[in-house]
Design an enzyme around this catalytic site. Structure first.
Site, PDB file in Angstrom:
ATOM      1  N   ARG A 148      -7.015  18.307   3.973  1.00  0.00           N
ATOM      2  CA  ARG A 148      -7.574  18.670   2.724  1.00  0.00           C
ATOM      3  C   ARG A 148      -8.537  18.993   3.234  1.00  0.00           C
ATOM      4  NH1 ARG A 148      -7.900  12.279   0.956  1.00  0.00           N
ATOM      5  NH2 ARG A 148      -5.113  11.611   0.459  1.00  0.00           N
ATOM      6  N   ASN A 174       0.784  -1.091  -0.216  1.00  0.00           N
ATOM      7  CA  ASN A 174      -0.429   0.368   0.057  1.00  0.00           C
ATOM      8  C   ASN A 174       0.589   1.392  -0.320  1.00  0.00           C
ATOM      9  OD1 ASN A 174      -2.247   1.681   0.041  1.00  0.00           O
ATOM     10  ND2 ASN A 174      -2.662   0.792   2.376  1.00  0.00           N
ATOM     11  N   GLU A 189      -7.823  -3.138   5.617  1.00  0.00           N
ATOM     12  CA  GLU A 189      -7.611  -2.932   3.896  1.00  0.00           C
ATOM     13  C   GLU A 189      -6.361  -3.784   3.076  1.00  0.00           C
ATOM     14  OE1 GLU A 189      -7.102   1.455   4.866  1.00  0.00           O
ATOM     15  OE2 GLU A 189      -8.212   1.730   3.201  1.00  0.00           O
ATOM     16  N   ARG A 201      -3.125  -2.159  -3.424  1.00  0.00           N
ATOM     17  CA  ARG A 201      -3.596  -1.278  -3.061  1.00  0.00           C
ATOM     18  C   ARG A 201      -2.932  -0.188  -4.425  1.00  0.00           C
ATOM     19  NH1 ARG A 201      -4.257   4.183   0.952  1.00  0.00           N
ATOM     20  NH2 ARG A 201      -6.477   4.589   0.421  1.00  0.00           N
ATOM     21  N   HIS A 245     -11.364   5.306  -0.346  1.00  0.00           N
ATOM     22  CA  HIS A 245     -11.970   3.825   0.230  1.00  0.00           C
ATOM     23  C   HIS A 245     -12.502   2.939   0.221  1.00  0.00           C
ATOM     24  CE1 HIS A 245     -10.864   7.742   3.009  1.00  0.00           C
ATOM     25  NE2 HIS A 245      -9.799   6.667   3.447  1.00  0.00           N
TER      26      HIS A 245
END
Ligand code: ADP
Length: 411
Positions: free
Chosen positions: A245, A15, A385, A96, A184
């Site tokens: 963000r 990832n 994940e 990912r 996500h």
């Protein structure tokens, strides 16, 4: 790498983020067993580290490394893999990949053609895709026989209804791939599976709002296991405010700042991705824990937390409307999992939706934090994940799909 034949397939998940590369190793048998995890942290900083935790003693270490940029970090990782694994010991690597663009929605083997297409997709996510491509190319270069699989973070939202997908701008841009994609997705796919395991398939097929609140934060409205809407858009900058963000803004701000501050598109992009959100409002930290520690003596910290909680609450209201009701609310991600204060503030006043938190359960981060009387169960889950990537790799390689894992960590 010396050649070795092995019984259980071993899958390495990768990832790659902008300042870190996370990895995990899984052994696929009846279940997917995590035997190692770690990665390179703080890439580009003097205190960069390579950390691993595993079931073997040799897999437990913290090393200071010199990784001034992503390429150097990738080189360090490749050297370690070469040393750690004999040839053939790794069955596959699962990556990912943040953005699949309009074309990629299913996990699949990485081919030269796909890498070429991913290069074309870079404008969709210039902050993540270049690093991810670099990683796949480095693996291919160093270990040409090793199977690599891409798992797309946008995939879970691939079939959003048209009304959620279409951006209300001239249609010509849609033909060029400009639309809501959402992110996500690996986390959401995992949470839906895990909910099914914990509360039964019926509950997992209901009207769900999943709130993945970490440094990156988004929400998804899910019905019958499918994404119906999500807060992030074309890029991961949209939706709720995040660590750095901004989340959604008035689009008029671009022209306003261009005229009044002579801000360029590049500077604007930097501002909304790296200087906004919790950091922008607090002027001190992008970290929720820091801000909660300081909120009683620093009004800017208090306002940053308040803006975050308010916006997440607003999106929950919006998604309850999109779903015509709500059956389960799930909190996940570093903030969602660990912050009773934030969860309480988000849920405060949502009694009209059937949400009622149990103060004690919430304070101790229990798996189910709603009262017995709450019409909507509110859950706290540890998302995974990496496990989802490993599972998807098993699917692509036809290794059978393990249903659950001893390494699942949900409380
Ligand atoms: P990423 O998106 O980088 O994977 P994480 O999911 O690890 O991020 O979430 C990081 C965020 O979680 C940080 O803002 C951190 O402060 C917050 N966090 C972690 N533990 C707590 C806690 N106990 N209370 C409040 N916030 C927490």
């Amino acid at each position: 790498m010396a050649t070795v034949k092995q019984a259980n397939p071993r899958i390495l998940t990768i990832n790659g983020g902008s300042s870190s590369i996370k990895m995990a190793l899984f052994e696929a048998g009846d279940s997917l067993r995590r035997t190692l995890e770690g990665g390179i942290e703080r890439i580009g900083q003097p205190e960069a580290k390579f950390v691993a935790k595993g079931s073997n003693q040799a897999d437990n270490f913290t090393r200071s490394v010199t990784a001034a940029n992503h390429s150097e970090a990738v080189g360090i990782l490749m050297d370690w893999i070469e040393e750690r694994f004999r040839r053939g010991e790794l069955t596959a690597v699962g990556h990912r990949v943040v953005h699949g663009g309009p074309k990629y929605s299913e996990p699949q083997r990485i081919t030269t053609e796909m890498v070429e297409e991913l290069h074309q997709l870079q404008p969709f996510d210039p902050d993540h895709l270049p690093e991810e491509i670099l990683l796949t190319e480095a693996f291919h270069h160093r270990f040409p026989d090793l199977v690599q699989v891409a798992c797309f973070d946008t995939a879970f939202h691939h079939e959003l209804p048209r009304v959620a997908q279409l951006l209300p701008i001239p249609r010509v841009y849609e033909a060029k791939g400009v639309r809501r994609y959402g992110f996500h997705g690996l986390s959401y796919a995992y949470l839906v599976e895990e909910l099914s395991r914990l509360a039964g398939p019926q509950a997992a097929r209901g009207r769900l709002i999943l709130a993945h609140l970490g440094n990156g934060a988004s929400l998804a409205a899910v019905y019958e296991g499918k994404s119906v809407d999500t807060s992030m858009g074309l890029t991961p900058t949209g939706g709720v405010p995040m660590s750095t963000r901004s989340g959604d803004l008035d689009p008029g701000l671009v022209w306003y700042l261009a005229r009044t501050e002579k801000i360029t598109a590049k500077k604007f992009n930097e501002m909304v991705n790296f200087q906004s959100g919790l950091l922008g409002v607090s002027e001190t930290s992008s970290d929720m824990r820091d801000l909660l520690d300081r909120e009683t003596r620093d009004v800017r910290a208090a306002e940053a937390v308040a803006v975050f909680c308010y916006q997440v609450k607003k999106w929950i209201g919006a998604f309850a409307a999109a779903l015509s009701g709500l059956d389960t609310l799930v909190f996940a991600g570093g903030i969602g999992e660990n912050s009773p204060k934030v969860r309480a503030r988000i849920c405060d006043g949502l009694g009209f939706l059937g949400i009622e938190l149990d103060e004690k359960r919430n304070a101790s981060n229990e798996g189910l934090i709603s009262t017995v009387a709450s019409r909507v169960p509110v859950r706290v889950m540890h998302t995974d994940e990496e496990w989802m990537i490993a599972k998807m790799v098993c699917g692509v390689l036809g290794l059978g799909a393990p249903k659950e894992s001893s390494s699942m960590k949900t409380r």
